[in-house]
Design a protein around this motif. Structure first.
Motif, PDB file in Angstrom:
ATOM      1  N   ILE A   1       2.662  65.513  97.511  1.00  0.00           N
ATOM      2  CA  ILE A   1       1.705  65.929  98.542  1.00  0.00           C
ATOM      3  C   ILE A   1       2.436  66.335  99.825  1.00  0.00           C
ATOM      4  O   ILE A   1       2.099  67.346 100.461  1.00  0.00           O
ATOM      5  CB  ILE A   1       0.684  64.804  98.807  1.00  0.00           C
ATOM      6  CG1 ILE A   1      -0.253  64.671  97.600  1.00  0.00           C
ATOM      7  CG2 ILE A   1      -0.115  65.072 100.084  1.00  0.00           C
ATOM      8  CD1 ILE A   1      -1.121  63.428  97.624  1.00  0.00           C
ATOM      9  N   ALA A   2       3.459  65.580 100.191  1.00  0.00           N
ATOM     10  CA  ALA A   2       4.242  65.916 101.392  1.00  0.00           C
ATOM     11  C   ALA A   2       4.952  67.261 101.213  1.00  0.00           C
ATOM     12  O   ALA A   2       4.951  68.101 102.133  1.00  0.00           O
ATOM     13  CB  ALA A   2       5.258  64.814 101.673  1.00  0.00           C
ATOM     14  N   ASN A   3       5.545  67.464 100.043  1.00  0.00           N
ATOM     15  CA  ASN A   3       6.260  68.727  99.781  1.00  0.00           C
ATOM     16  C   ASN A   3       5.293  69.909  99.734  1.00  0.00           C
ATOM     17  O   ASN A   3       5.593  70.992 100.247  1.00  0.00           O
ATOM     18  CB  ASN A   3       7.039  68.635  98.471  1.00  0.00           C
ATOM     19  CG  ASN A   3       8.246  67.714  98.572  1.00  0.00           C
ATOM     20  OD1 ASN A   3       8.755  67.466  99.675  1.00  0.00           O
ATOM     21  ND2 ASN A   3       8.710  67.189  97.448  1.00  0.00           N
ATOM     22  N   LEU A   4       4.139  69.687  99.111  1.00  0.00           N
ATOM     23  CA  LEU A   4       3.131  70.747  99.071  1.00  0.00           C
ATOM     24  C   LEU A   4       2.654  71.094 100.473  1.00  0.00           C
ATOM     25  O   LEU A   4       2.486  72.271 100.818  1.00  0.00           O
ATOM     26  CB  LEU A   4       1.933  70.320  98.219  1.00  0.00           C
ATOM     27  CG  LEU A   4       2.097  70.386  96.705  1.00  0.00           C
ATOM     28  CD1 LEU A   4       0.932  69.691  96.010  1.00  0.00           C
ATOM     29  CD2 LEU A   4       2.204  71.826  96.213  1.00  0.00           C
ATOM     30  N   THR A   5       2.429  70.088 101.288  1.00  0.00           N
ATOM     31  CA  THR A   5       1.973  70.317 102.667  1.00  0.00           C
ATOM     32  C   THR A   5       2.979  71.162 103.436  1.00  0.00           C
ATOM     33  O   THR A   5       2.605  72.119 104.139  1.00  0.00           O
ATOM     34  CB  THR A   5       1.746  68.970 103.381  1.00  0.00           C
ATOM     35  OG1 THR A   5       0.758  68.219 102.658  1.00  0.00           O
ATOM     36  CG2 THR A   5       1.276  69.179 104.813  1.00  0.00           C
ATOM     37  N   THR A   6       4.267  70.835 103.290  1.00  0.00           N
ATOM     38  CA  THR A   6       5.324  71.601 103.959  1.00  0.00           C
ATOM     39  C   THR A   6       5.337  73.043 103.476  1.00  0.00           C
ATOM     40  O   THR A   6       5.408  73.991 104.274  1.00  0.00           O
ATOM     41  CB  THR A   6       6.696  70.949 103.696  1.00  0.00           C
ATOM     42  OG1 THR A   6       6.679  69.621 104.222  1.00  0.00           O
ATOM     43  CG2 THR A   6       7.816  71.732 104.378  1.00  0.00           C
ATOM     44  N   ARG A   7       5.267  73.201 102.155  1.00  0.00           N
ATOM     45  CA  ARG A   7       5.331  74.542 101.568  1.00  0.00           C
ATOM     46  C   ARG A   7       4.098  75.381 101.924  1.00  0.00           C
ATOM     47  O   ARG A   7       4.208  76.579 102.215  1.00  0.00           O
ATOM     48  CB  ARG A   7       5.471  74.442 100.049  1.00  0.00           C
ATOM     49  CG  ARG A   7       6.828  73.980  99.553  1.00  0.00           C
ATOM     50  CD  ARG A   7       7.855  75.081  99.686  1.00  0.00           C
ATOM     51  NE  ARG A   7       9.118  74.754  99.052  1.00  0.00           N
ATOM     52  CZ  ARG A   7      10.216  75.504  99.153  1.00  0.00           C
ATOM     53  NH1 ARG A   7      10.195  76.620  99.868  1.00  0.00           N
ATOM     54  NH2 ARG A   7      11.334  75.169  98.558  1.00  0.00           N
ATOM     55  N   ILE A   8       2.935  74.768 101.866  1.00  0.00           N
ATOM     56  CA  ILE A   8       1.704  75.511 102.171  1.00  0.00           C
ATOM     57  C   ILE A   8       1.682  75.943 103.636  1.00  0.00           C
ATOM     58  O   ILE A   8       1.248  77.051 103.973  1.00  0.00           O
ATOM     59  CB  ILE A   8       0.460  74.678 101.804  1.00  0.00           C
ATOM     60  CG1 ILE A   8       0.358  74.544 100.285  1.00  0.00           C
ATOM     61  CG2 ILE A   8      -0.817  75.318 102.359  1.00  0.00           C
ATOM     62  CD1 ILE A   8      -0.693  73.549  99.809  1.00  0.00           C
ATOM     63  N   THR A   9       2.176  75.081 104.516  1.00  0.00           N
ATOM     64  CA  THR A   9       2.289  75.449 105.940  1.00  0.00           C
ATOM     65  C   THR A   9       3.206  76.652 106.105  1.00  0.00           C
ATOM     66  O   THR A   9       2.895  77.594 106.863  1.00  0.00           O
ATOM     67  CB  THR A   9       2.816  74.258 106.761  1.00  0.00           C
ATOM     68  OG1 THR A   9       1.912  73.167 106.629  1.00  0.00           O
ATOM     69  CG2 THR A   9       2.947  74.633 108.231  1.00  0.00           C
ATOM     70  N   ALA A  10       4.325  76.656 105.395  1.00  0.00           N
ATOM     71  CA  ALA A  10       5.258  77.789 105.453  1.00  0.00           C
ATOM     72  C   ALA A  10       4.610  79.046 104.872  1.00  0.00           C
ATOM     73  O   ALA A  10       4.738  80.154 105.427  1.00  0.00           O
ATOM     74  CB  ALA A  10       6.540  77.455 104.699  1.00  0.00           C
ATOM     75  N   TYR A  11       3.901  78.888 103.761  1.00  0.00           N
ATOM     76  CA  TYR A  11       3.197  80.007 103.115  1.00  0.00           C
ATOM     77  C   TYR A  11       2.199  80.632 104.082  1.00  0.00           C
ATOM     78  O   TYR A  11       2.154  81.855 104.260  1.00  0.00           O
ATOM     79  CB  TYR A  11       2.498  79.477 101.862  1.00  0.00           C
ATOM     80  CG  TYR A  11       1.623  80.460 101.121  1.00  0.00           C
ATOM     81  CD1 TYR A  11       2.143  81.618 100.562  1.00  0.00           C
ATOM     82  CD2 TYR A  11       0.256  80.213 100.946  1.00  0.00           C
ATOM     83  CE1 TYR A  11       1.339  82.508  99.855  1.00  0.00           C
ATOM     84  CE2 TYR A  11      -0.559  81.084 100.249  1.00  0.00           C
ATOM     85  CZ  TYR A  11      -0.016  82.235  99.700  1.00  0.00           C
ATOM     86  OH  TYR A  11      -0.822  83.109  99.000  1.00  0.00           O
ATOM     87  N   GLN A  12       1.415  79.794 104.732  1.00  0.00           N
ATOM     88  CA  GLN A  12       0.442  80.296 105.707  1.00  0.00           C
ATOM     89  C   GLN A  12       1.138  81.029 106.848  1.00  0.00           C
ATOM     90  O   GLN A  12       0.661  82.074 107.314  1.00  0.00           O
ATOM     91  CB  GLN A  12      -0.386  79.128 106.265  1.00  0.00           C
ATOM     92  CG  GLN A  12      -1.322  78.512 105.258  1.00  0.00           C
ATOM     93  CD  GLN A  12      -1.959  77.218 105.725  1.00  0.00           C
ATOM     94  OE1 GLN A  12      -2.757  76.638 105.023  1.00  0.00           O
ATOM     95  NE2 GLN A  12      -1.610  76.756 106.919  1.00  0.00           N
ATOM     96  N   GLY A  13       2.269  80.506 107.298  1.00  0.00           N
ATOM     97  CA  GLY A  13       3.003  81.153 108.385  1.00  0.00           C
ATOM     98  C   GLY A  13       3.478  82.539 107.999  1.00  0.00           C
ATOM     99  O   GLY A  13       3.354  83.495 108.784  1.00  0.00           O
TER     100      GLY A  13
END
Length: 569
Positions: A432-444
């Motif tokens: 969940i932590a890794n997904l959160t980091t990646r999804i934030t980057a994806y959105q950026g």
């Protein structure tokens, strides 16, 4: 919630577009539109066929049809292919629409009132063999700047330098190939772009987030040599928008039409009018800053060859009118996609065209490859080997394999419902932590319209699920702790829904099939990943989907490579 107006460069009417055209404007524009809608934003996404000018006349003549009939038929063909490629236009209009006729004549009248149009008696090339004046783009020759031997009389496609036909070395008719050309006098209208140069320069300087490619092309046209030149906006043609000063006739301009480069960008506004008339909506709140468009963010997508007309020509029309029109906020430009060691070419029929692509594979295969290899910072190249590798590794092995493994395993051990039992532990918290980091980057990256980086981040999000599944190994866990395995599977099924939502801008058909298999209409964006991974509750029914992406075999690749090695007839 913000409002975003998105326009894609208008595809020309003279035939079906190749994949290079698609990735240079319409497809990344669709990606951005779908993403913004997925985040809950109000979007108006417009495009249209560009229907005026000599190429339309020539294509119609070749097809043996009246030009109006030919354009109407080709509009339907292009609209159908766009639908099949999943391009989610709110309206796909026509530059030959009554709305664009009226609006183009309106702008010409306003520019004339402002003293920004001058009449010029000029010498124009007449082809004796063709019996007609030749528009600049239908005179070919060698560019005096870079030596490219297929430069047009208006611009060199190779070095983008603005040209006049008389600049070309060894000019010839692009229609007949004849060199029997002579210069005759005719009268035309010119837009006094030079009078707006300082205004345009200051306006472009405010665009600090524009791609370097966009700004460098605009600045080159503004400052190279003698700087920005006045530009002819009329032509001696039969097909087009009749030259009028608003609703009044324009003495001396009888029988002439506006030049296609002048009326085509105006169709962006006219297209919104067409949309409004078809749907009952209000187009002015998107285009007039005195009618509510102040809070609109306007984004354009195009290939680099269209940049001068959208950074200078169209803005000059809007600024020069003195009216409160919405100006572009961000212009996303693309380099060229080349084809297997050469160039895609509509005129030469070289490469893979949109209809041909859909004959051999569904649209998502093409969408994924094109977007993940978008020519942003430099030209990129389509090769069949790379296409096969990308489809097989990214779509089949990573995403497709994940969906298949988790749904089939659940069906075999727990049936086709989300299983209950088990508590999440450290591996799930880490995921969940890794997904959160990646999804934030994806959105950026998506917010910044960085297409390739967005695709890389999305693939990395898919990989996280595979890595989790491989490490958790529910097929092994099940033997010792069925409840823990149920929790792992439950998380995996929820990941499918999450992947569908995140992937929809890139691969909308596959995303819809994933949601359908998960038996859900929940397309809520995963602002909170932990909550998103419990969207499908215990007992929720699902089905095992058919294979999402079939692998491309070496035999198919070799067959297609051979089939598309020549030119389209």
């Amino acid at each position: 919630m913000t409002r975003t107006l998105i326009t894609s460069a208008l595809p020309y009417i003279n035939g079906i577009k190749h994949l290079g055209n698609l990735v240079g404007s319409q497809l990344p524009a669709d990606l951005y539109a779908r993403y913004l809608r997925g985040r809950g934003n109000e979007v108006l996404f417009l495009c249209a066929t560009d229907e005026h000018g000599t190429p339309a006349e020539l294509a119609a003549a070749k097809a043996g049809k009246p030009v109006a009939e030919y354009c109407a038929e080709m509009h339907e063909v292009q609209a159908d292919i766009a639908r099949r490629f999943g391009l989610s236009f709110d309206h796909f209009g026509r530059s030959s629409s009554p709305q664009n006729h009226k609006l183009t004549q309106h702008f010409a009248g306003k520019l004339a009132e402002a003293g920004l149009i001058r009449e010029v008696s000029e010498k124009q090339v007449f082809s004796n063999a063709d019996g007609r004046f030749l528009p600049d783009r239908y005179i070919e020759g060698t560019c005096p700047n870079c030596g490219y031997d297929k430069a047009r009389g208006d611009q060199c496609e190779n070095c983008t330098k603005q040209l006049d036909p008389t600049d070309l070395i060894e000019p010839r008719s692009a229609i007949s190939g004849s060199t029997d050309l002579e210069v005759r006098e005719t009268k035309h209208l010119f837009l006094r772009q030079s009078a707006l140069r300082d205004d345009l320069d200051k306006w472009i300087d405010t665009k600090t987030d524009w791609p370097i490619l966009t700004v460098s092309i605009a600045k080159k046209w503004l400052h190279d040599g003698d700087g920005l030149q006045d530009r002819g906006i009329t032509r001696d043609l039969d097909w087009g928008i009749a030259v009028k000063k608003g609703e009044e006739d324009w003495p001396g301009m009888e029988g002439k039409v506006f030049y296609v480069w002048f009326d085509a960008p105006i169709e962006y506004i006219a297209c919104a009018e067409e949309w409004a008339e078809a749907t009952g909506n209000d187009w002015e709140r998107w285009w007039r800053t005195d009618k509510g468009a102040d809070d609109v963010r306007y984004v354009q997508f195009m290939g680099k060859d269209n940049v001068p007309f959208h950074t200078l020509g169209f803005p000059a029309t809007l600024l020069g009118s003195g009216e409160p029109w919405k100006m572009v906020d961000h212009l996303k430009s693309f380099n060229y996609l080349n084809y297997d060691g050469g160039q895609f070419s509509t005129s030469q029929g070289r490469g893979v065209f949109m209809d041909q692509a859909l004959e051999i594979l569904p649209s998502d295969y093409w969408r994924w490859w094109l977007l993940s290899h978008a020519p942003e910072s430099s030209d990129s190249e389509f090769t069949w080997e790379n296409f096969q590798s990308s489809v097989n590794k990214d779509l089949a092995d990573v995403l497709g394999n994940f969906v298949s493994r988790i749904t089939k395993f659940c069906r075999s051990k727990f049936g086709e419902t989300v299983p209950e039992g088990g508590e999440q532990g450290a591996p799930e918290a880490e995921l969940i932590a890794n997904l959160t980091t990646r999804i934030t980057a994806y959105q950026g990256f998506m917010d910044a319209m960085e297409v390739r980086k967005s695709a890389q981040e999305l693939r990395a999000i898919w990989v996280l699920g595979n890595e989790y599944l491989q490490a958790a190994a529910p097929w092994s866990t099940f033997k010792e702790d069925p409840k823990k395995a149920a929790m792992q599977v439950r998380l995996g099924l929820n990941l499918i829904r999450l992947y569908a939502v995140l992937s929809a801008p890139f691969i909308p058909d596959a995303a819809a099939r994933m949601l359908s298999a998960m038996n859900t209409l929940d397309t809520g964006w995963p602002d909170d990943v932990a909550s998103a991974l419990s969207a499908l509750p215990v007992g929720h029914e699902f089905s095992v989907p058919d294979v999402l992406f079939a692998k491309i075999s070496d035999e198919d690749r070799e067959d297609w490579q051979s089939r598309f090695s020549g030119t389209r007839s």
